[in-house]
Design a protein around this motif. Structure first.
Motif, PDB file in Angstrom:
ATOM      1  N   MET A  76      -8.909  12.742  -1.413  1.00 39.23           N
ATOM      2  CA  MET A  76      -9.888  11.651  -1.540  1.00 39.23           C
ATOM      3  C   MET A  76     -10.892  11.885  -2.665  1.00 39.23           C
ATOM      4  O   MET A  76     -11.718  11.029  -2.954  1.00 39.23           O
ATOM      5  CB  MET A  76     -10.689  11.508  -0.232  1.00 39.23           C
ATOM      6  CG  MET A  76     -10.217  10.483   0.770  1.00 39.23           C
ATOM      7  SD  MET A  76      -9.243   9.122   0.175  1.00 39.23           S
ATOM      8  CE  MET A  76     -10.470   7.882  -0.224  1.00 39.23           C
ATOM      9  N   ARG A 109     -12.639   9.654  -8.917  1.00 41.12           N
ATOM     10  CA  ARG A 109     -13.767   9.664  -7.967  1.00 41.12           C
ATOM     11  C   ARG A 109     -13.320   9.011  -6.660  1.00 41.12           C
ATOM     12  O   ARG A 109     -12.406   8.191  -6.655  1.00 41.12           O
ATOM     13  CB  ARG A 109     -14.943   8.906  -8.564  1.00 41.12           C
ATOM     14  CG  ARG A 109     -15.399   9.431  -9.934  1.00 41.12           C
ATOM     15  CD  ARG A 109     -16.704  10.213  -9.837  1.00 41.12           C
ATOM     16  NE  ARG A 109     -17.757   9.432  -9.211  1.00 41.12           N
ATOM     17  CZ  ARG A 109     -18.535   8.584  -9.865  1.00 41.12           C
ATOM     18  NH1 ARG A 109     -18.387   8.409 -11.146  1.00 41.12           N
ATOM     19  NH2 ARG A 109     -19.476   7.919  -9.222  1.00 41.12           N
ATOM     20  N   PRO A 110     -14.019   9.351  -5.555  1.00 44.22           N
ATOM     21  CA  PRO A 110     -13.598   8.834  -4.246  1.00 44.22           C
ATOM     22  C   PRO A 110     -13.435   7.309  -4.202  1.00 44.22           C
ATOM     23  O   PRO A 110     -12.456   6.810  -3.645  1.00 44.22           O
ATOM     24  CB  PRO A 110     -14.731   9.284  -3.326  1.00 44.22           C
ATOM     25  CG  PRO A 110     -15.271  10.500  -3.966  1.00 44.22           C
ATOM     26  CD  PRO A 110     -15.135  10.302  -5.440  1.00 44.22           C
ATOM     27  N   TYR A 111     -14.388   6.578  -4.801  1.00 41.69           N
ATOM     28  CA  TYR A 111     -14.276   5.127  -4.695  1.00 41.69           C
ATOM     29  C   TYR A 111     -13.089   4.589  -5.487  1.00 41.69           C
ATOM     30  O   TYR A 111     -12.473   3.607  -5.096  1.00 41.69           O
ATOM     31  CB  TYR A 111     -15.588   4.458  -5.140  1.00 41.69           C
ATOM     32  CG  TYR A 111     -15.806   4.385  -6.627  1.00 41.69           C
ATOM     33  CD1 TYR A 111     -15.411   3.259  -7.335  1.00 41.69           C
ATOM     34  CD2 TYR A 111     -16.384   5.441  -7.322  1.00 41.69           C
ATOM     35  CE1 TYR A 111     -15.601   3.191  -8.703  1.00 41.69           C
ATOM     36  CE2 TYR A 111     -16.577   5.383  -8.676  1.00 41.69           C
ATOM     37  CZ  TYR A 111     -16.184   4.256  -9.368  1.00 41.69           C
ATOM     38  OH  TYR A 111     -16.362   4.196 -10.716  1.00 41.69           O
ATOM     39  N   ALA A 153     -10.047   5.191  -3.301  1.00 41.61           N
ATOM     40  CA  ALA A 153      -9.973   4.178  -2.241  1.00 41.61           C
ATOM     41  C   ALA A 153      -9.436   2.871  -2.812  1.00 41.61           C
ATOM     42  O   ALA A 153      -8.583   2.222  -2.214  1.00 41.61           O
ATOM     43  CB  ALA A 153     -11.352   3.966  -1.622  1.00 41.61           C
ATOM     44  N   ARG A 154      -9.937   2.499  -3.987  1.00 43.11           N
ATOM     45  CA  ARG A 154      -9.493   1.243  -4.586  1.00 43.11           C
ATOM     46  C   ARG A 154      -8.048   1.305  -5.045  1.00 43.11           C
ATOM     47  O   ARG A 154      -7.369   0.278  -5.115  1.00 43.11           O
ATOM     48  CB  ARG A 154     -10.410   0.869  -5.760  1.00 43.11           C
ATOM     49  CG  ARG A 154     -11.746   0.409  -5.248  1.00 43.11           C
ATOM     50  CD  ARG A 154     -12.755   0.100  -6.311  1.00 43.11           C
ATOM     51  NE  ARG A 154     -13.935  -0.436  -5.636  1.00 43.11           N
ATOM     52  CZ  ARG A 154     -14.155  -1.733  -5.449  1.00 43.11           C
ATOM     53  NH1 ARG A 154     -13.313  -2.620  -5.936  1.00 43.11           N
ATOM     54  NH2 ARG A 154     -15.209  -2.137  -4.784  1.00 43.11           N
ATOM     55  N   PHE A 176      -9.097   6.247   4.251  1.00 40.60           N
ATOM     56  CA  PHE A 176      -9.448   7.573   4.752  1.00 40.60           C
ATOM     57  C   PHE A 176     -10.227   7.455   6.051  1.00 40.60           C
ATOM     58  O   PHE A 176     -11.208   6.722   6.138  1.00 40.60           O
ATOM     59  CB  PHE A 176     -10.287   8.295   3.690  1.00 40.60           C
ATOM     60  CG  PHE A 176     -10.741   9.682   4.079  1.00 40.60           C
ATOM     61  CD1 PHE A 176      -9.853  10.596   4.613  1.00 40.60           C
ATOM     62  CD2 PHE A 176     -12.061  10.066   3.886  1.00 40.60           C
ATOM     63  CE1 PHE A 176     -10.267  11.880   4.954  1.00 40.60           C
ATOM     64  CE2 PHE A 176     -12.488  11.348   4.223  1.00 40.60           C
ATOM     65  CZ  PHE A 176     -11.591  12.255   4.755  1.00 40.60           C
ATOM     66  N   ALA A 184     -15.844  -2.090   4.644  1.00 42.37           N
ATOM     67  CA  ALA A 184     -14.530  -1.538   4.327  1.00 42.37           C
ATOM     68  C   ALA A 184     -13.659  -2.523   3.556  1.00 42.37           C
ATOM     69  O   ALA A 184     -12.730  -2.128   2.865  1.00 42.37           O
ATOM     70  CB  ALA A 184     -13.822  -1.128   5.619  1.00 42.37           C
ATOM     71  N   LEU A 227     -12.242  -4.440   0.863  1.00 41.47           N
ATOM     72  CA  LEU A 227     -12.385  -4.290  -0.593  1.00 41.47           C
ATOM     73  C   LEU A 227     -12.468  -5.624  -1.310  1.00 41.47           C
ATOM     74  O   LEU A 227     -13.244  -5.790  -2.231  1.00 41.47           O
ATOM     75  CB  LEU A 227     -11.233  -3.459  -1.150  1.00 41.47           C
ATOM     76  CG  LEU A 227     -11.331  -1.966  -0.853  1.00 41.47           C
ATOM     77  CD1 LEU A 227     -10.100  -1.234  -1.319  1.00 41.47           C
ATOM     78  CD2 LEU A 227     -12.581  -1.380  -1.500  1.00 41.47           C
TER      79      LEU A 227
END
Ligand SMILES: Nc1ncnc2c1ncn2[C@@H]1O[C@H](COP(=O)(O)OP(=O)(O)OP(=O)(O)O)[C@@H](O)[C@H]1O
Ligand SMILES: [Mg+2]
Lengths: 236, 339
Positions: A52, A73-75, A78-79, A84, A104, A106
């Motif tokens: 992540m 980077r984490p974001y 996620a994208r 997670f 959550a 997106l």
């Protein structure tokens, strides 16, 4: 679609001075639930957190869906399509259940809201507490919220860290059933200490010990292999 | 065995309740205490003054508390934004006065002057905030010591630049004509500018709550205050959002500075420091990261300051520090802070 969703190659992670992951390599095939096993402190959570981008790898590579995400980077990760569900404190207590979902989601499009409706069928309790603060939910409901919330997105992969922690056996069975439904459309990497749950949900497994992969195989074989279970998992 | 545990748990529960209620009774009771030594009319005048001060404190402290809550950044340069806002407003008013808008102008010109001051202060605060965040703050994530040292340095530099541009002396700030003087509400003298300050502060509080509770940005910020890591893994770029929040906090502080300087009719290069001390007290009382807590604490501090300053001026700041200590004893995480 490549048949491997996620590949880790020689991933090493330091936390402060501590060398936690010492070269983890693993492959996650698409369309199944892969289980990470290992005793306390083996590095299971750190592996998920490294994927992540929360504890970035200092060596090795992480490839997700054909793209190198080692330094992302984490974001961004996620994208890119990884959901997670962390080990602790996954839900935001001061936000309502609804706000947890909104956070959550997106992209707030029709498809996302349709998925949200579908999630309610899997976790009907959440609809009941829609306007309540997530802090008032029971432990099991919080865990469900943490999982359900990620499902409003069309993630390719879900990383779930010990969802059965602190749940009553009957809830564990329910959760296993839910995960089995989820894995029919989303690949899962599941960290799980509860062997019963792990064998209900998982196909392939990897065993970590001291920040290294020490064994891999399929769950149905492991269930029979008492020596291996004894050695690395401390269960008879 | 289990009986002992149970009664211990009950006792714990009871003492927690006591602490909780103690905090609230103290918070509400303090509003009426001064009636013991002042008459009703004076009390009401002081109350209006206290609410005014509270509203203006809120403008600075709210930014500070969100910045602290969201990125765990202690920004001791926050008061400097306040001073810069005050000097921006002062400059605007001085210029406008040359065109006859301030001391003599019409109602429209007075309102216009205030609006121009506020907009300019917001703009200056925003720009300075973005610069400071880019230049310094983002290099200090994770280290309170670095933050304290660097932002303290930044505050000194910013105050020094003020003396270069505007000189080291106190200056008198003109209040636009329409807002000078007072109105009489049943014998209670209410200064017009106080009403305006209460209006502005209240509007900011309402707007802030609206953004925080009704917009996605607000949900991200509130979520981030509680647990930034989780919010990031849900796909939000907390750092970029923090830059905006930091700039917005700076802008609000600057706006607070303008209002404050017009209210007190004076400015000094080091006026940010005093304001920062009040803001810190407010943030500690209100609970870090809580806007509503910050609002209540601002009012408490403003009221307590005014009630006490009336009868014992030298004790006014001390009493606020005392309130802070008492609140901390009763509720270590502040009025609305999380444990
Ligand atoms: N922030 C940290 N600072 C120092 N060491 C850490 C930190 N986080 C984890 N570790 C260490 O890294 C090792 C692996 O931790 P990790 O949380 O990945 O284990 P785990 O396999 O998930 O264990 P568990 O089953 O108990 O959750 C442990 O030895 C732990 O002490
Ligand atoms: Mg773990």
């Amino acid at each position: 679609m490549p048949d491997t969703v996620l590949t880790l190659e020689g991933v090493q992670t330091f936390i402060d001075q501590h060398h936690i992951l010492q070269g983890v390599s693993l492959e996650v095939p698409a369309g199944q639930a892969l289980v990470l096993l290992g005793r306390n402190g083996a590095g299971k959570s750190t592996t998920l957190r490294t994927v992540m981008g929360l504890t970035p790898a200092s060596r090795g590579s992480i490839v997700f869906d054909g793209a190198d995400i080692t330094q992302a980077r984490p974001y961004e990760i996620a994208r890119a399509g990884i959901g997670f569900v962390p080990e602790d404190q996954a839900v935001l207590y001061t936000l309502t259940v609804e706000e947890n979902f909104r956070l959550a989601m997106l992209s707030e499009d029709e498809a996302s809201f349709a998925r949200q409706e579908a999630v309610f069928e899997l976790f009907p309790d959440l609809k009941k507490f829609w306007k309540s603060k997530a802090g008032v939910l029971s432990g099991g409901q919080k865990q469900m919220l943490a999982i359900a919330r990620t499902m409003v997105n069309d993630h390719k992969l879900l990383l779930i860290d010990e969802p059965s922690k602190g749940l009553a056996p009957i809830l564990v069975d329910q959760l296993a059933e839910s995960l089995n439904q989820i894995k029919s459309h989303t690949t899962i990497v599941l960290v799980e200490q509860n062997f019963h749950m792990a064998s209900q949900v998982g196909q392939d497994y990897y065993i970590l010990d001291d920040g290294l992969v020490v064994h891999q195989g399929v769950m149905s074989d492991l269930a029979q292999d008492h020596e291996l279970k004894q050695k690395y998992l401390g269960i008879a | 065995m289990s009986n002992v545990a149970q009664s211990a748990a009950l006792e714990l529960n009871g003492s927690q309740n006591l602490k909780k209620w103690g905090g609230w009774i103290l918070g509400v009771g303090i509003w009426f205490l001064p009636l013991l030594w002042t008459d009703l009319t004076t009390y009401l005048v002081l109350t209006v003054a206290g609410i005014t001060m509270g509203m203006l404190l809120f403008l600075t402290a709210s930014g500070f508390t969100i910045i602290l809550g969201l990125m765990d950044v202690i920004n001791l340069a926050h008061g400097a934004f306040f001073a810069w806002g005050a000097y921006t407003g002062f400059t605007a008013l001085t210029l406008l006065n040359k065109y006859g808008w301030v001391e003599t102008g019409s109602l429209g010109q007075s309102v216009g002057s205030i609006l121009i001051c506020l907009v300019l202060a917001l703009a200056i605060g925003w720009v300075l905030g973005v610069i400071l965040e880019w230049l310094l703050i983002r290099r200090t994530y994770g280290s309170h010591l670095k933050q304290i040292l660097i932002t303290m340095g930044a505050a000194l530099v910013m105050a020094e630049i003020i003396t270069i541009f505007w000189g080291p002396n106190d200056e008198v700030v003109q209040t636009p004509a329409a807002f000078t003087g007072s109105i009489d509400v049943f014998d209670v003298i209410v200064e017009k500018f106080r009403l305006l300050a209460i209006l502005v502060g209240g509007a900011v509080f309402i707007a802030m709550n609206w953004v925080l509770h009704k917009t996605k940005l607000g949900i991200i910020v509130r979520g981030g205050v509680e647990n930034g890591e989780v919010v990031q893994t849900l796909g939000h770029n907390i750092r970029r959002i923090f830059t905006y929040v930091f700039a917005a906090g700076a802008a609000l502080a600057a706006m607070g500075g303008t209002m404050w300087s017009i209210y007190t009719q004076e400015i000094r290069p080091d006026m940010g420091e005093e304001n920062l001390i009040f803001a810190l007290i407010v943030v500690v009382i209100g609970g870090m990261g809580s806007v509503t807590g910050c609002f209540l604490a601002s009012l408490m501090v403003g009221l307590a300051f005014n009630y006490v300053a009336f009868s014992a001026p030298t004790l006014a700041l001390g009493v606020n520090i005392m309130i802070m200590a008492v609140i901390l004893l009763l509720r270590p995480s502040g009025l609305m802070g999380r444990d």
